[in-house]
Design a protein around this motif. Structure first.
Motif, PDB file in Angstrom:
ATOM      1  N   ARG A  32       0.839  -1.202   0.000  1.00 45.68           N
ATOM      2  CA  ARG A  32       0.000   0.000   0.000  1.00 45.68           C
ATOM      3  C   ARG A  32       0.875   1.254   0.000  1.00 45.68           C
ATOM      4  O   ARG A  32       0.615   2.206  -0.735  1.00 45.68           O
ATOM      5  N   LEU A  33       1.921   1.229   0.817  1.00 49.26           N
ATOM      6  CA  LEU A  33       2.846   2.360   0.881  1.00 49.26           C
ATOM      7  C   LEU A  33       3.541   2.563  -0.465  1.00 49.26           C
ATOM      8  O   LEU A  33       3.626   3.690  -0.966  1.00 49.26           O
ATOM      9  N   ALA A  34       4.029   1.492  -1.066  1.00 50.47           N
ATOM     10  CA  ALA A  34       4.725   1.591  -2.350  1.00 50.47           C
ATOM     11  C   ALA A  34       3.800   2.131  -3.435  1.00 50.47           C
ATOM     12  O   ALA A  34       4.202   2.997  -4.226  1.00 50.47           O
ATOM     13  N   LEU A  35       2.566   1.643  -3.474  1.00 49.92           N
ATOM     14  CA  LEU A  35       1.622   2.123  -4.487  1.00 49.92           C
ATOM     15  C   LEU A  35       1.249   3.582  -4.265  1.00 49.92           C
ATOM     16  O   LEU A  35       1.053   4.331  -5.230  1.00 49.92           O
ATOM     17  N   THR A  36       1.177   4.002  -3.007  1.00 48.23           N
ATOM     18  CA  THR A  36       0.890   5.406  -2.706  1.00 48.23           C
ATOM     19  C   THR A  36       2.017   6.306  -3.193  1.00 48.23           C
ATOM     20  O   THR A  36       1.774   7.332  -3.838  1.00 48.23           O
ATOM     21  N   VAL A  37       3.250   5.912  -2.913  1.00 48.39           N
ATOM     22  CA  VAL A  37       4.403   6.710  -3.350  1.00 48.39           C
ATOM     23  C   VAL A  37       4.475   6.734  -4.875  1.00 48.39           C
ATOM     24  O   VAL A  37       4.724   7.786  -5.476  1.00 48.39           O
ATOM     25  N   LEU A  38       4.229   5.595  -5.503  1.00 47.45           N
ATOM     26  CA  LEU A  38       4.234   5.538  -6.964  1.00 47.45           C
ATOM     27  C   LEU A  38       3.154   6.445  -7.552  1.00 47.45           C
ATOM     28  O   LEU A  38       3.402   7.179  -8.514  1.00 47.45           O
ATOM     29  N   ALA A  39       1.973   6.419  -6.960  1.00 47.46           N
ATOM     30  CA  ALA A  39       0.875   7.262  -7.452  1.00 47.46           C
ATOM     31  C   ALA A  39       1.203   8.743  -7.288  1.00 47.46           C
ATOM     32  O   ALA A  39       0.907   9.548  -8.187  1.00 47.46           O
ATOM     33  N   LEU A  40       1.810   9.107  -6.168  1.00 48.18           N
ATOM     34  CA  LEU A  40       2.183  10.512  -5.968  1.00 48.18           C
ATOM     35  C   LEU A  40       3.200  10.965  -7.004  1.00 48.18           C
ATOM     36  O   LEU A  40       3.074  12.060  -7.577  1.00 48.18           O
ATOM     37  N   MET A  41       4.195  10.133  -7.259  1.00 50.98           N
ATOM     38  CA  MET A  41       5.220  10.515  -8.231  1.00 50.98           C
ATOM     39  C   MET A  41       4.637  10.548  -9.640  1.00 50.98           C
ATOM     40  O   MET A  41       4.929  11.460 -10.414  1.00 50.98           O
ATOM     41  N   ALA A  42       3.798   9.580  -9.971  1.00 50.78           N
ATOM     42  CA  ALA A  42       3.175   9.557 -11.297  1.00 50.78           C
ATOM     43  C   ALA A  42       2.257  10.765 -11.487  1.00 50.78           C
ATOM     44  O   ALA A  42       2.230  11.359 -12.573  1.00 50.78           O
ATOM     45  N   PRO A  69       9.483  24.564 -17.856  1.00 53.78           N
ATOM     46  CA  PRO A  69       9.418  23.110 -18.036  1.00 53.78           C
ATOM     47  C   PRO A  69      10.765  22.416 -17.833  1.00 53.78           C
ATOM     48  O   PRO A  69      10.837  21.352 -17.232  1.00 53.78           O
ATOM     49  N   TRP A  70      11.837  23.016 -18.299  1.00 59.14           N
ATOM     50  CA  TRP A  70      13.162  22.435 -18.115  1.00 59.14           C
ATOM     51  C   TRP A  70      13.542  22.434 -16.645  1.00 59.14           C
ATOM     52  O   TRP A  70      14.122  21.471 -16.139  1.00 59.14           O
ATOM     53  N   LEU A  71      13.237  23.522 -15.978  1.00 48.46           N
ATOM     54  CA  LEU A  71      13.565  23.623 -14.552  1.00 48.46           C
ATOM     55  C   LEU A  71      12.827  22.554 -13.748  1.00 48.46           C
ATOM     56  O   LEU A  71      13.426  21.861 -12.933  1.00 48.46           O
ATOM     57  N   VAL A  72      11.548  22.412 -14.002  1.00 48.62           N
ATOM     58  CA  VAL A  72      10.757  21.445 -13.236  1.00 48.62           C
ATOM     59  C   VAL A  72      11.172  20.016 -13.567  1.00 48.62           C
ATOM     60  O   VAL A  72      11.461  19.224 -12.664  1.00 48.62           O
ATOM     61  N   LEU A  73      11.190  19.673 -14.852  1.00 50.63           N
ATOM     62  CA  LEU A  73      11.469  18.294 -15.243  1.00 50.63           C
ATOM     63  C   LEU A  73      12.950  17.929 -15.188  1.00 50.63           C
ATOM     64  O   LEU A  73      13.293  16.761 -15.001  1.00 50.63           O
ATOM     65  N   GLY A  74      13.816  18.904 -15.330  1.00 52.62           N
ATOM     66  CA  GLY A  74      15.257  18.617 -15.334  1.00 52.62           C
ATOM     67  C   GLY A  74      15.930  18.783 -13.993  1.00 52.62           C
ATOM     68  O   GLY A  74      16.997  18.199 -13.759  1.00 52.62           O
ATOM     69  N   VAL A  75      15.322  19.561 -13.099  1.00 54.96           N
ATOM     70  CA  VAL A  75      15.983  19.842 -11.824  1.00 54.96           C
ATOM     71  C   VAL A  75      15.099  19.470 -10.630  1.00 54.96           C
ATOM     72  O   VAL A  75      15.521  18.725  -9.749  1.00 54.96           O
ATOM     73  N   LEU A  76      13.887  19.969 -10.592  1.00 53.97           N
ATOM     74  CA  LEU A  76      13.049  19.821  -9.402  1.00 53.97           C
ATOM     75  C   LEU A  76      12.489  18.417  -9.198  1.00 53.97           C
ATOM     76  O   LEU A  76      12.069  18.076  -8.094  1.00 53.97           O
ATOM     77  N   VAL A  77      12.491  17.599 -10.236  1.00 51.04           N
ATOM     78  CA  VAL A  77      11.991  16.231 -10.100  1.00 51.04           C
ATOM     79  C   VAL A  77      12.877  15.431  -9.142  1.00 51.04           C
ATOM     80  O   VAL A  77      12.390  14.626  -8.350  1.00 51.04           O
ATOM     81  N   TYR A  78      14.164  15.658  -9.188  1.00 56.77           N
ATOM     82  CA  TYR A  78      15.094  14.848  -8.388  1.00 56.77           C
ATOM     83  C   TYR A  78      14.947  15.070  -6.889  1.00 56.77           C
ATOM     84  O   TYR A  78      14.896  14.090  -6.137  1.00 56.77           O
ATOM     85  N   PRO A  79      14.883  16.310  -6.411  1.00 56.10           N
ATOM     86  CA  PRO A  79      14.626  16.475  -4.976  1.00 56.10           C
ATOM     87  C   PRO A  79      13.277  15.912  -4.549  1.00 56.10           C
ATOM     88  O   PRO A  79      13.157  15.332  -3.468  1.00 56.10           O
ATOM     89  N   ALA A  80      12.270  16.039  -5.396  1.00 53.73           N
ATOM     90  CA  ALA A  80      10.950  15.491  -5.069  1.00 53.73           C
ATOM     91  C   ALA A  80      11.018  13.967  -4.980  1.00 53.73           C
ATOM     92  O   ALA A  80      10.466  13.361  -4.057  1.00 53.73           O
ATOM     93  N   ALA A  81      11.703  13.347  -5.917  1.00 52.52           N
ATOM     94  CA  ALA A  81      11.854  11.886  -5.887  1.00 52.52           C
ATOM     95  C   ALA A  81      12.638  11.454  -4.661  1.00 52.52           C
ATOM     96  O   ALA A  81      12.303  10.453  -4.017  1.00 52.52           O
ATOM     97  N   TRP A  82      13.665  12.202  -4.312  1.00 44.38           N
ATOM     98  CA  TRP A  82      14.474  11.874  -3.137  1.00 44.38           C
ATOM     99  C   TRP A  82      13.629  11.977  -1.864  1.00 44.38           C
ATOM    100  O   TRP A  82      13.710  11.103  -1.000  1.00 44.38           O
ATOM    101  N   LEU A  83      12.828  13.031  -1.758  1.00 48.41           N
ATOM    102  CA  LEU A  83      11.971  13.186  -0.573  1.00 48.41           C
ATOM    103  C   LEU A  83      10.938  12.065  -0.477  1.00 48.41           C
ATOM    104  O   LEU A  83      10.696  11.535   0.614  1.00 48.41           O
ATOM    105  N   LEU A  84      10.339  11.708  -1.590  1.00 48.98           N
ATOM    106  CA  LEU A  84       9.386  10.605  -1.582  1.00 48.98           C
ATOM    107  C   LEU A  84      10.070   9.288  -1.216  1.00 48.98           C
ATOM    108  O   LEU A  84       9.533   8.495  -0.447  1.00 48.98           O
TER     109      LEU A  84
END
Length: 110
Positions: A32-42, A69-84
């Motif tokens: 359940r936890l894994a699917l929740t994290v996957l859904a948030l990232m997706a 778009p470059w800033l969000v997808l190229g830079v900000l995705v990584y900290p968000a993924a790390w936090l998740l």
């Protein structure tokens, strides 16, 4: 060692029906936890192109000279993924610690 105390620990070790119930509960909580994290990232990654499509001005916005778009997808995705990922690991460890506490409590009874 009392029978109930042995049963809780050995049920898990010997993969009996009740041991399987305990392990299945842990597996379901982690799934359940894994699917929740996957859904948030997706939702975050998949929702951004939707935002760009629905609000056309976001396509041409810049932040410090970098297109949004470059800033969000190229830079900000990584900290968000790390936090998740960090949140996932901490919660999964909490589930396992609670499971271990239940097993230890069963061993201490009696």
């Amino acid at each position: 060692m009392p029978a109930r105390t042995r049963a809780l620990a050995t049920d898990i070790d010997e993969q009996t029906g009740i041991g399987d119930v305990y392990l299945e509960g842990l597996r379901r909580a982690q799934l359940r936890l894994a699917l929740t994290v996957l859904a948030l990232m997706a939702a975050a990654i998949g929702g951004f192109p939707v935002l760009l499509a629905l609000i056309p001005t976001t396509r041409t916005m810049t932040v410090a000279g970098i297109p949004l778009p470059w800033l969000v997808l190229g830079v900000l995705v990584y900290p968000a993924a790390w936090l998740l990922a960090r949140g996932y690991v901490r919660q999964a460890e909490r589930f396992e610690a609670e499971f271990a506490a239940i097993v230890e409590a069963g061993r201490d009874d009696g």
